[in-house]
Every structure is written in C-alpha cells, then in structure tokens.
Design an enzyme around this catalytic site. Structure first.
Site, PDB file in Angstrom:
ATOM      1  N   CYS A   1     -16.559  -6.831  11.865  1.00 14.23           N
ATOM      2  CA  CYS A   1     -17.423  -7.940  12.305  1.00 14.23           C
ATOM      3  C   CYS A   1     -18.826  -7.897  11.729  1.00 14.23           C
ATOM      4  O   CYS A   1     -19.238  -8.814  11.017  1.00 14.23           O
ATOM      5  CB  CYS A   1     -17.496  -7.960  13.835  1.00 14.23           C
TER       6      CYS A   1
ATOM      7  N   LYS B   1     -15.523   3.553  13.521  1.00 17.87           N
ATOM      8  CA  LYS B   1     -15.854   3.977  14.875  1.00 17.87           C
ATOM      9  C   LYS B   1     -14.626   4.664  15.453  1.00 17.87           C
ATOM     10  O   LYS B   1     -13.522   4.555  14.898  1.00 17.87           O
ATOM     11  CB  LYS B   1     -16.255   2.781  15.749  1.00 17.87           C
TER      12      LYS B   1
ATOM     13  N   ARG C   1     -12.533  -0.829   7.576  1.00 16.24           N
ATOM     14  CA  ARG C   1     -13.353  -1.852   6.928  1.00 16.24           C
ATOM     15  C   ARG C   1     -14.840  -1.521   6.997  1.00 16.24           C
ATOM     16  O   ARG C   1     -15.407  -1.364   8.061  1.00 16.24           O
ATOM     17  CB  ARG C   1     -13.077  -3.223   7.555  1.00 16.24           C
TER      18      ARG C   1
ATOM     19  N   GLU D   1     -14.423 -14.822  19.863  1.00 21.76           N
ATOM     20  CA  GLU D   1     -14.032 -13.583  20.543  1.00 21.76           C
ATOM     21  C   GLU D   1     -15.193 -12.589  20.504  1.00 21.76           C
ATOM     22  O   GLU D   1     -16.002 -12.593  19.582  1.00 21.76           O
ATOM     23  CB  GLU D   1     -12.784 -12.992  19.896  1.00 21.76           C
TER      24      GLU D   1
ATOM     25  N   PHE E   1     -26.395   0.033  21.896  1.00 20.47           N
ATOM     26  CA  PHE E   1     -26.567  -0.138  20.444  1.00 20.47           C
ATOM     27  C   PHE E   1     -27.869   0.483  19.945  1.00 20.47           C
ATOM     28  O   PHE E   1     -28.419   0.063  18.939  1.00 20.47           O
ATOM     29  CB  PHE E   1     -26.469  -1.610  20.045  1.00 20.47           C
TER      30      PHE E   1
END
Length: 435
Positions: free
Chosen positions: A263, A324, A331, A151, A252
């Site tokens: 992630c 975010k 996490r 994903e 980014f």
C-alpha cells in the site's frame, strides 16, 4: 445478500470471506484458474493469520464459493465488488487501472436488474466516474450505482481490521446505494462501527490521504532517529514523549529501515502523480517518498559500517525478508534494498524468514536461504534483523555467538536493548539510540 467479489487476491479474499462470515452469500471470482483451483482444494495462496480456517468454515457452511465464471455470478448478484490489483504503472508511477476497467466492462456485459458496483481496489480520485462511464457505454441499459468503498486492512491483522474497523467509508453519488451498502455492513453497523457516507471522489481521496499521512509519520520518526544518533538521544523515548500527546498518538512512530508493502509505496506515489496532474503538488508527500527510498539503501550502508566498513567476502545473515511480520508479502520490502547494498559491496548473504522465503526467491537473487535463524548465522560476520518477527525477539544469543565468526548484531527494528546483547559478548547497533 448475494455478493460477487471480482479478484481473489489479498483484499478480495479477505473481504469476501468476512462478508460470508457475516451471513451473506459470496462468490469470489478470479481469472487465474490455478488460484481458483487451489482455493477449491482448500489451499490459501497468501499467508494471513486465521484466514485458512475462516475460509474452510464458510465454504463448509455454503456461504462462500470460488469460480472463474464471472457471467453467471454477476447476473445473480445484488452487489459486485471490484477488488483487483492497481500496481504502480511502469514508467510514470501512476496507478495501473487497466484491471479495474477491464472488470467494469465484463461486469457491465452481464449485469441484470438494479445492481450496486463497489470499487474496493485502491484507486485515484475520479476512477469511479470512469468506471461508471465505461459500464454505461458498454451496456446503456444497465441499472447500476457505482460506489467507492476503500479497504483499510493491515496485512497480518486483516480479519480483525475488517470485523472491528475504525471506520467504514462509503462514497456514493446515487442515493439508492445507501440502503444496499448499509445492509451489506449491517453486522458492523449494529455494533456501532462508524459508517461514513460521503461523495465518491471524497471517499477515493480518503484512502490515499490516510496512507500518505501514516507514511509521513513513519518517515518523520525515521529522520528523528537519524538526528538522535547524531546528538545522543533515544528515538524510542522521543517517540513515546510525542506519542503521549493526544493530538499526535503513538501509532506508526517506530523507527526502522523504512516502509514497504502493498500500500504505502504505491499509494504515496499515486497521490503524488494525481496531485501533479491537477496542478496541486503535495510537496510533503513527494519528500516522504524520496526520503523513504533513500533510507532503505542507507540501512545497507549502516550494516556495512557496523561490520567494520568492509564486507567484501564476509558472510552476513539477514533475519526477516518480508516488509512486516505475519505476512509473506515481499512487495517493496526494505530487506530487498538492504540485501542489494550488501551484495553490491561484495558480501555473501544468507537470509531467513518464517513465511516469506518462497516469495523472496522471486525478487532477491544471489543469496542463499537458511532453514532457521541459527542456520543462517553459522559462520556469519554480522547478523541483521530487518523484520520484527516474534521468533526473533528471544534468540539464544549465547548459541548465536558460538555459531558466528564475529559476534556483531545489527538490529534495524530496535527489538533488543543494548545491555542485554552486549553482555553476551556482541557488538550491537540499533536505530536512533545511544549505544
């Protein structure tokens, strides 16, 4: 097609409801009976924009259901997705694959007829081989094809990412699965979303390589921000200047307090461990992991310096706790390390987040929580923006100044310009920009 999604967490729930919205018949399964009970009652266990409405619509139309009964659903499915967690394993940093392997054993015991088993969880190279071995050992008569389908969902924009993907990666070693997976993704395939078929191991590595590269871009611009502060340059203009290069791109390249989330931290670490195990160390990514870990704590020291070098007994208001905006995910959030550094230095911290405070209370001790930004700022000696929620982009600075003990604003996301803040009487500190 009849699809079973093992795991009703973030990836499983978003993927399951989107497949249902494509017209497939989807059953989401989870061992957590409380979670399934909540979903059956229409309560969504995670915050993701648009998800609650999409779940309700597909449940109403009969395409989406939830249960703890794995056996019945698996035996009736054409495709079974494994979307369980793969957290970093305590002690060595490897991905914990126990949930994946447990799911494989349970699926194997109940599968009937030719079935495609799809690993949606983020897993190290070679996991698909082990999943297939486990399933054939558990049930030698099982007629299966094991596929890798990673994903690429951004929290806060997951539904749009699923329905309008940059690419769909499918790794397979059994050609029988190609037609099945094409049918699963037919609505996207017909819209000409890139469908990349490759080998299973290549697919598994694509996921880790992609996240590691993005983490490297974030860490690169953060180090450039530090250099900008030393030489008097502006990191936002540096980012724009290099981002306009088509070979680099502007995404980014936003300086901040470091990356976090579900992630990047665990995937970069897992890639490092996999590479070490295969005697092919990835030195760049090892450095990225180290630099990012150190940066989060350094942002705490930056706040202390902006507050005069000593925060003992002083009140610091922290706006934004999640890693975010548009998620309630805590996490590896940079806010955790920033707040820890502040409390270690004796600060009295009050935090506020639009969606993440319930989760924050499980991971951040020793602070109080406010009901809005202005309540957090009352009597504060410094105000820190850690997460760039939209509601923080247009704060009433005059009101804040009257509430605060000392008008100091530390903007770790560069969402304000120095001039617009200082004209209201604030001392302003940002990342990688001349003040």
């Amino acid at each position: 097609m009849k699809i079973t999604m093992i795991g009703a967490g973030y990836v499983g729930l978003v993927s399951g409801v989107c497949f249902a919205d494509f017209g497939h018949e989807v059953v989401c399964i989870d061992k957590d009976a409380g979670k399934i009970e909540a979903l059956l009652a229409g309560r969504i266990p995670i915050f993701e924009p648009g998800l609650e409405q999409l779940v309700a619509e597909n449940v109403k139309d009969g395409r989406l259901s939830f249960t703890t009964d794995l056996a019945t659903s698996v035996s009736q499915s054409d495709v079974i997705f494994i979307a369980v967690g793969t957290p970093s394993r305590r002690g060595d940093g490897h991905a914990d694959l126990s949930y994946v392997y447990d799911a494989a054993r349970e699926i194997a015991a109940h599968v009937t007829g030719f079935t495609v088993i799809v690993t949606k969880s983020t897993v190290p190279v070679g996991t698909g081989d082990e999943v297939e071995r486990i399933m054939r050992e558990t049930n030698p008569d099982a007629d299966i094809a094991v596929v890798s389908n990673p994903e690429f969902l951004r929290e806060g924009a997951a539904i749009d990412d699923f329905k309008r993907p940059d690419r769909i990666v499918i790794g397979l070693n059994d050609e029988r699965a190609r037609g099945v997976m094409t049918e699963v993704y037919r609505p996207l395939y017909l819209n000409q979303s890139p469908l990349l078929f490759t080998t299973r191991r290549t697919s598994e590595l694509i996921k880790y390589a992609g996240n590691a590269f993005l983490a490297m871009k974030i860490t690169f611009i953060n180090e450039m921000a530090d250099l900008c502060e030393k030489v008097g340059a502006n990191v936002q203009e540096v980012a724009r200047g290099i981002g306009l290069d088509g070979r680099i791109g502007g995404k980014f390249l936003h300086a901040g307090p470091g990356y976090g989330g579900s992630c990047f931290p665990k995937d970069t670490l897992a890639l490092v461990k996999t590479a070490q195990d295969h005697d092919s160390p990835v030195r760049l990514i090892e450095t990225v992991v180290s630099v990012n870990d150190n940066r989060k704590r350094a942002m705490g020291r930056k706040v202390i310096a902006a507050a005069g070098g000593d925060v003992r007994g002083k009140k610091v208001a922290v706006l934004g706790l999640t890693f975010k905006p548009n998620t309630d995910d805590m996490r590896d959030s940079p806010a955790i390390a920033v707040i820890q550094a502040l409390t270690d230095a004796g600060a009295i911290v009050t935090g506020y987040d639009p969606e993440g405070m319930d989760n924050a209370k499980h991971v951040i001790d020793g602070i109080t929580y406010a009901g809005n930004p202005y309540q957090a700022a009352e009597g504060a000696d410094a105000l820190v923006i850690v997460t760039e929620w939209n509601e923080f982009r247009a704060l009433n600075l005059d009101r804040l100044k009257t509430l605060m003990n000392t008008p100091i604003l530390v903007d770790l996301r560069n969402i304000y310009q120095s001039g617009e803040v200082t004209k209201h009487g604030f001392t302003y500190t940002s990342i990688g920009r001349p003040e």
